[in-house]
Design a protein around this motif. Structure first.
Motif, PDB file in Angstrom:
ATOM      1  N   VAL A  56       0.804  -1.222   0.000  1.00 32.40           N
ATOM      2  CA  VAL A  56       0.000   0.000   0.000  1.00 32.40           C
ATOM      3  C   VAL A  56       0.839   1.276   0.000  1.00 32.40           C
ATOM      4  N   TYR A  57       2.085   1.177  -0.464  1.00 37.41           N
ATOM      5  CA  TYR A  57       2.919   2.376  -0.553  1.00 37.41           C
ATOM      6  C   TYR A  57       2.796   2.974  -1.959  1.00 37.41           C
ATOM      7  N   LEU A  58       3.275   2.242  -2.945  1.00 35.86           N
ATOM      8  CA  LEU A  58       3.056   2.605  -4.351  1.00 35.86           C
ATOM      9  C   LEU A  58       2.149   1.540  -4.963  1.00 35.86           C
ATOM     10  N   PHE A 162      18.270  12.512   9.363  1.00 36.51           N
ATOM     11  CA  PHE A 162      17.195  11.753  10.003  1.00 36.51           C
ATOM     12  C   PHE A 162      15.884  12.063   9.293  1.00 36.51           C
ATOM     13  N   GLN A 163      15.155  11.009   8.951  1.00 35.84           N
ATOM     14  CA  GLN A 163      13.874  11.197   8.279  1.00 35.84           C
ATOM     15  C   GLN A 163      12.765  10.671   9.180  1.00 35.84           C
ATOM     16  N   LEU A 164      11.975  11.580   9.688  1.00 37.32           N
ATOM     17  CA  LEU A 164      10.885  11.205  10.592  1.00 37.32           C
ATOM     18  C   LEU A 164       9.688  10.762   9.789  1.00 37.32           C
ATOM     19  N   LYS A 165       9.101   9.628  10.177  1.00 38.06           N
ATOM     20  CA  LYS A 165       7.851   9.194   9.566  1.00 38.06           C
ATOM     21  C   LYS A 165       6.711   9.882  10.318  1.00 38.06           C
ATOM     22  N   VAL A 166       6.039  10.787   9.623  1.00 43.12           N
ATOM     23  CA  VAL A 166       4.894  11.503  10.206  1.00 43.12           C
ATOM     24  C   VAL A 166       3.668  11.237   9.319  1.00 43.12           C
ATOM     25  N   ALA A 192      10.820  15.696   7.646  1.00 44.07           N
ATOM     26  CA  ALA A 192       9.538  15.161   8.105  1.00 44.07           C
ATOM     27  C   ALA A 192       8.814  14.630   6.878  1.00 44.07           C
ATOM     28  N   ASP A 193       8.749  13.302   6.773  1.00 38.96           N
ATOM     29  CA  ASP A 193       8.149  12.667   5.594  1.00 38.96           C
ATOM     30  C   ASP A 193       6.741  12.197   5.944  1.00 38.96           C
ATOM     31  N   ALA A 194       5.740  12.888   5.382  1.00 39.72           N
ATOM     32  CA  ALA A 194       4.345  12.547   5.693  1.00 39.72           C
ATOM     33  C   ALA A 194       3.827  11.405   4.822  1.00 39.72           C
ATOM     34  N   ASN A 195       4.597  11.021   3.810  1.00 37.71           N
ATOM     35  CA  ASN A 195       4.179   9.891   2.962  1.00 37.71           C
ATOM     36  C   ASN A 195       2.712   9.992   2.537  1.00 37.71           C
ATOM     37  N   THR A 196       2.310  11.156   2.069  1.00 42.79           N
ATOM     38  CA  THR A 196       0.958  11.423   1.535  1.00 42.79           C
ATOM     39  C   THR A 196      -0.123  11.473   2.617  1.00 42.79           C
ATOM     40  N   ILE A 217      10.206  19.310   4.498  1.00 42.20           N
ATOM     41  CA  ILE A 217       8.879  18.697   4.450  1.00 42.20           C
ATOM     42  C   ILE A 217       8.811  17.807   3.214  1.00 42.20           C
ATOM     43  N   GLU A 218       8.527  16.509   3.421  1.00 41.34           N
ATOM     44  CA  GLU A 218       8.493  15.559   2.295  1.00 41.34           C
ATOM     45  C   GLU A 218       7.102  15.013   2.065  1.00 41.34           C
ATOM     46  N   GLN A 219       6.672  15.062   0.820  1.00 44.86           N
ATOM     47  CA  GLN A 219       5.422  14.459   0.316  1.00 44.86           C
ATOM     48  C   GLN A 219       4.281  14.592   1.322  1.00 44.86           C
ATOM     49  N   LEU A 240       9.620  16.050  -2.914  1.00 39.67           N
ATOM     50  CA  LEU A 240       8.553  15.215  -3.467  1.00 39.67           C
ATOM     51  C   LEU A 240       9.089  13.811  -3.703  1.00 39.67           C
ATOM     52  N   ASP A 241       8.228  12.824  -3.487  1.00 37.64           N
ATOM     53  CA  ASP A 241       8.641  11.425  -3.603  1.00 37.64           C
ATOM     54  C   ASP A 241       7.581  10.606  -4.336  1.00 37.64           C
ATOM     55  N   GLU A 242       6.495  10.248  -3.650  1.00 38.14           N
ATOM     56  CA  GLU A 242       5.522   9.304  -4.221  1.00 38.14           C
ATOM     57  C   GLU A 242       4.886   9.769  -5.521  1.00 38.14           C
ATOM     58  N   VAL A 243       4.819  11.075  -5.759  1.00 38.24           N
ATOM     59  CA  VAL A 243       4.155  11.540  -6.986  1.00 38.24           C
ATOM     60  C   VAL A 243       5.128  11.726  -8.160  1.00 38.24           C
ATOM     61  N   VAL A 262      14.208  16.025  -4.885  1.00 35.17           N
ATOM     62  CA  VAL A 262      13.333  14.940  -5.344  1.00 35.17           C
ATOM     63  C   VAL A 262      13.894  13.608  -4.871  1.00 35.17           C
ATOM     64  N   ASN A 263      12.981  12.703  -4.544  1.00 33.56           N
ATOM     65  CA  ASN A 263      13.375  11.374  -4.087  1.00 33.56           C
ATOM     66  C   ASN A 263      13.287  10.415  -5.268  1.00 33.56           C
ATOM     67  N   LEU A 264      14.458   9.944  -5.741  1.00 32.06           N
ATOM     68  CA  LEU A 264      14.509   8.994  -6.857  1.00 32.06           C
ATOM     69  C   LEU A 264      14.707   7.591  -6.306  1.00 32.06           C
ATOM     70  N   LYS A 265      13.715   6.754  -6.537  1.00 28.31           N
ATOM     71  CA  LYS A 265      13.795   5.356  -6.116  1.00 28.31           C
ATOM     72  C   LYS A 265      13.960   4.488  -7.365  1.00 28.31           C
ATOM     73  N   ILE A 266      14.950   3.602  -7.330  1.00 24.27           N
ATOM     74  CA  ILE A 266      15.333   2.877  -8.545  1.00 24.27           C
ATOM     75  C   ILE A 266      14.176   2.044  -9.094  1.00 24.27           C
TER      76      ILE A 266
HETATM   77 MG    MG Z   1       9.673   9.564   1.098  1.00 15.72          MG
END
Ligand code: MG
Length: 367
Positions: A56-58, A162-166, A192-196, A217-219, A240-243, A262-266
């Motif tokens: 349920v992430y991507l 440090f990346q906080l999951k918020v 602070a990564d809100a992950n949408t 502030i991330e996503q 920005l990451d997920e979008v 920008v967050n580039l995930k392979i």
């Molecule tokens: Mg992220």
């Protein structure tokens, strides 16, 4: 050179800390990773890995990686693994979308290409910038006190980013960010990564509530448009990451000044071939990058290390050593974190040698 066979393995990766929690109550305790081994008529063998962050992430999930490989892999038998442009066109002609399925095949062929050329993959990707790659540590969503304590704990391990999951209740998230920020030392960076996880009004409240804090502030929100609306009112650096999942979206976001990093995930882009294209565009356009993947073990970490190490240091915001989060090591030669940093291997290819006893028997096999 021709691809003669493709083997697929499944490896479970339990977390040392038991659980990884992020926005919306999402959580994973054991990551289901898929390893691809590509064999050739030259005797060279390459490896790739794809590990979604749960289902349920991507728009990807572990079972889907293997179902996609069953569809796609037979079409690659006989293809030249060193002709990566041709190979990627072939994959696109045989399976629409599904970048997380194509990624391990593409990475395995980069591994082979490096070995064939006698150089590490980072040399083929542009060369080696600097001695090391600086890493961040993700801090699983927890109470403000526990998350703040983890800043100290991870710093003791050498991390300075440090990346906080918020992405939760805005008042609680403000507390989390404030508690963690109070533990920062000069030179540290906090994200602070809100992950949408926030609606627009919630994101605006959090941003207002941490206005005096040095935090990225991330996503914040689900859609690109919501993030853009929040960005217009945000004085913090914005990630920005997920979008951002492909080059057209990346270019749109750059042209609309939608982000600073920008967050580039392979696996999000479909492998090293396409992520390198995105990386090179970011370098040209002056956009800093987090270079990583959705999740993974030793092979994903090696691929991250090669892409990050071949990126100019000024444009590298940070990267991740996923192989230090889990209890299972599947390969010799993978990057090992030292003082919050890692380095790409110096031997030809990715430099990883997976252990047969960890991979177990193949779950899929194509000849
Ligand atoms: Mg992220």
């Amino acid at each position: 050179m021709r691809i003669t066979d493709i083997q697929v393995y499944r490896v479970d990766l339990p977390l040392k800390e038991g659980q990884y929690n992020w926005s919306g109550g999402k959580s994973v305790s054991v990551f289901d990773s898929t390893i691809v081994r590509v064999g050739t008529d030259a005797g060279l063998v390459g490896y790739g890995e794809s590990c979604p962050l749960g289902p349920v992430y991507l728009a990807s999930h572990a079972g889907g990686v293997r179902a996609g490989l069953a569809e796609l892999a037979p079409h690659l038998i006989g293809a030249d693994p060193t002709q990566l442009g041709v190979l990627n066109q072939l994959m696109d002609a045989r399976l629409k979308g599904h970048p997380h399925v194509k990624s391990p095949l593409d990475v395995a062929c980069w591994d082979i290409s490096g070995q064939a050329a006698g150089v590490p993959v980072c040399s083929l990707l542009g060369g080696r910038f600097g001695a090391e790659v600086v890493l961040y540590r993700a801090i699983s969503k927890d109470s403000p006190e526990n998350m703040a304590a983890k800043v100290d704990g991870y710093r003791a391990e050498g991390y300075t980013r440090f990346q906080l999951k918020v992405g939760d209740d805005p008042d609680l998230d403000i507390e989390r960010i404030r508690a963690a920020a109070a533990r920062l030392r000069p030179g540290d960076r906090l994200v602070a990564d809100a992950n949408t996880g926030w609606l627009q009004h919630e994101a605006l409240r959090v941003i207002q509530g941490v206005r005096d804090i040095d935090v990225y502030i991330e996503q914040p929100c689900l859609s690109y448009e919501e993030c853009l609306a929040v960005r217009a009112h945000c004085h913090h650096p914005f990630v920005l990451d997920e979008v951002i999942n492909d080059t057209p979206t990346l270019l749109r976001a750059v042209s609309e000044r939608a982000m600073d990093v920008v967050n580039l995930k392979i696996s999000k882009f479909g492998g090293l071939t396409r992520t390198r294209l995105a990386r090179d565009l970011c370098v040209e356009l002056g956009v800093a990058m987090t270079i990583e993947d959705t999740w993974g073990g030793d092979i994903v970490t090696a691929a991250i290390a090669h892409l990050a190490h071949s990126t100019p240091e000024a444009l590298r915001f940070t990267s991740t050593d996923f192989n230090s989060y889990g209890t299972v090591s599947m390969a010799d030669g993978a990057p090992q974190r030292v003082n919050g940093r890692m380095a790409a291997a110096v031997i030809p290819g990715l430099g990883v040698r997976p252990r047969a006893e960890v991979l177990g028997p193949p779950v899929l096999s194509f000849h």
